[in-house]
Design a protein around this motif. Structure first.
Motif, PDB file in Angstrom:
ATOM      1  N   ALA A 157      36.515  -4.805  16.659  1.00 52.61           N
ATOM      2  CA  ALA A 157      36.766  -3.685  15.795  1.00 52.61           C
ATOM      3  C   ALA A 157      35.870  -4.601  14.945  1.00 52.61           C
ATOM      4  CB  ALA A 157      38.234  -3.377  15.839  1.00 52.61           C
ATOM      5  N   ARG A 158      35.103  -3.578  13.873  1.00 50.98           N
ATOM      6  CA  ARG A 158      34.784  -3.841  12.916  1.00 50.98           C
ATOM      7  C   ARG A 158      35.086  -3.703  12.032  1.00 50.98           C
ATOM      8  NH1 ARG A 158      31.745  -1.547   9.848  1.00 50.98           N
ATOM      9  NH2 ARG A 158      28.772  -2.694   8.917  1.00 50.98           N
ATOM     10  N   GLN A 210      36.535   0.398   5.273  1.00 52.78           N
ATOM     11  CA  GLN A 210      36.196   0.640   6.404  1.00 52.78           C
ATOM     12  C   GLN A 210      36.568   0.348   7.988  1.00 52.78           C
ATOM     13  OE1 GLN A 210      32.393   3.062   7.395  1.00 52.78           O
ATOM     14  NE2 GLN A 210      32.256   3.656   9.214  1.00 52.78           N
ATOM     15  N   ARG A 211      37.221   0.840   9.069  1.00 56.67           N
ATOM     16  CA  ARG A 211      37.374  -0.119  10.177  1.00 56.67           C
ATOM     17  C   ARG A 211      36.688   1.393  11.336  1.00 56.67           C
ATOM     18  NH1 ARG A 211      42.864  -2.237  13.145  1.00 56.67           N
ATOM     19  NH2 ARG A 211      41.961  -2.248  15.232  1.00 56.67           N
ATOM     20  N   ASP A 212      35.980  -0.007  12.441  1.00 57.04           N
ATOM     21  CA  ASP A 212      35.690   0.863  13.610  1.00 57.04           C
ATOM     22  C   ASP A 212      35.730   0.477  14.764  1.00 57.04           C
ATOM     23  OD1 ASP A 212      33.702   2.974  11.435  1.00 57.04           O
ATOM     24  OD2 ASP A 212      32.457   0.583  10.755  1.00 57.04           O
ATOM     25  N   ASP A 213      36.187   1.229  15.585  1.00 55.25           N
ATOM     26  CA  ASP A 213      37.056   0.939  16.753  1.00 55.25           C
ATOM     27  C   ASP A 213      35.541   0.619  17.665  1.00 55.25           C
ATOM     28  OD1 ASP A 213      39.866  -0.286  16.725  1.00 55.25           O
ATOM     29  OD2 ASP A 213      40.049   1.566  16.203  1.00 55.25           O
ATOM     30  N   LEU A 214      35.299  -0.518  18.418  1.00 57.16           N
ATOM     31  CA  LEU A 214      34.162  -0.805  19.184  1.00 57.16           C
ATOM     32  C   LEU A 214      34.435  -0.839  20.410  1.00 57.16           C
ATOM     33  CD1 LEU A 214      31.674  -2.599  16.440  1.00 57.16           C
ATOM     34  CD2 LEU A 214      32.115   0.100  17.549  1.00 57.16           C
ATOM     35  N   SER A 237      30.601  -7.209   6.376  1.00 58.09           N
ATOM     36  CA  SER A 237      31.580  -7.080   7.312  1.00 58.09           C
ATOM     37  C   SER A 237      31.559  -8.288   8.051  1.00 58.09           C
ATOM     38  CB  SER A 237      30.372  -5.665   8.053  1.00 58.09           C
ATOM     39  OG  SER A 237      29.628  -6.377   9.142  1.00 58.09           O
TER      40      SER A 237
END
Length: 207
Positions: free
Chosen positions: A129-130, A121-125, A167
Motif C-alpha cells: 500500500a502507498r 491518499q491511500r493507494d492499494d497496490l 509518501s
C-alpha cells in the motif's frame, strides 16, 4: 530509545481521567510477559514514549489471561499527538526500549512525537500500500527521500517528497503486524522525524 520495530499490538481497555484534571490514565492489554514489565519502564505506544505505573494480569471475561499495564497521558501528550483520539478499543503499536546488544532493525527513535501528519491518499497496490501524507512546513524540512521517519511508532523509509507532502510504501508484513493496515485518507498519525536529520539541520544553522 527505540528502533521503530513494532513488537506487539495493544488494545486500550480503560481510558479515564485521574484526580488531576490534566491527566488521563490508560490501561492497555498486550501480549508481553507480565514478569518483564517493571513499574517505571518505558513503552512506546503509537510512537509515544509512556511510563508504566502499574501492571498485572487480566481476569475479566473479554481479556482473561492477558497482561495489562497502566500509563498516564498528560495534557501535552493529549494535545500534541493522536492520543486525543484514543478511546477504549483503540489499537496501538507497541515497542519495548532498545537494549544494549539488540539488533537495530529500524533506526534510532526517541519516542518523542514531533507532530501529527495527515493521510491525504491511500493507494492499494499489488502486495503493498502507498500512503501520501501531509505535514507542516517546519517538519517537512527534516524529511528527505530515502530517509527515515517514524509514523505511529513504525520505522519507515520515505519514498517521495514534494513540499509538505511525502509518501511511504508499506509491505504486506508491516500491514499485517501493525495498525497501518487500518489507515485511511483523513486519518491522523504520530510523526517523529529522524534525529540525525534534526541534528544535521541544527548544526547547519549554527555555521
Amino acid at each position: 530509545m527505540f528502533t521503530g520495530i513494532v513488537s506487539d499490538i495493544g488494545e486500550i481497555t480503560a481510558f479515564t481521567p485521574t484526580a488531576q484534571s490534566q491527566l488521563h490514565r490508560l490501561r492497555i492489554a498486550c501480549g508481553y510477559d507480565r514478569a518483564t514489565i517493571a513499574d517505571g519502564a518505558s513503552i512506546a505506544c503509537n510512537g509515544v514514549c509512556l511510563t508504566v505505573i502499574a501492571s498485572g494480569m487480566s481476569d475479566g471475561k473479554d481479556s482473561a489471561g492477558r497482561t495489562w499495564f497502566d500509563v498516564d497521558a498528560g495534557a501535552e501528550t493529549l494535545g500534541a499527538t493522536t492520543a486525543k483520539h484514543w478511546k477504549v478499543g483503540s489499537k496501538l503499536n507497541l515497542e519495548r526500549p532498545l537494549k544494549i546488544g539488540d539488533e537495530l532493525g529500524g533506526h534510532i527513535v526517541a519516542g518523542h512525537v514531533d507532530g501529527i501528519a495527515g493521510i491525504v491518499q491511500r493507494d492499494d497496490l499489488p502486495d503493498m500500500a502507498r500512503f501520501e501524507l501531509k505535514t507542516t512546513r517546519e517538519l517537512a524540512r527534516f524529511i528527505a527521500a530515502k530517509g527515515s521517519v517514524t509514523l505511529d511508532g513504525v520505522s519507515l523509509t520515505v519514498n517521495t517528497v514534494h513540499d509538505v507532502l511525502f509518501s511511504v510504501l508499506i509491505i504486506p508484513h508491516t500491514l499485517n503486524v501493525t495498525t497501518l493496515g487500518a489507515w485511511r485518507a483523513g486519518s491522523e498519525v504520530n510523526l517523529e522525524v529522524d534525529l540525525m536529520a534534526r541534528y544535521a539541520a541544527r548544526l547547519s544553522e549554527m555555521k
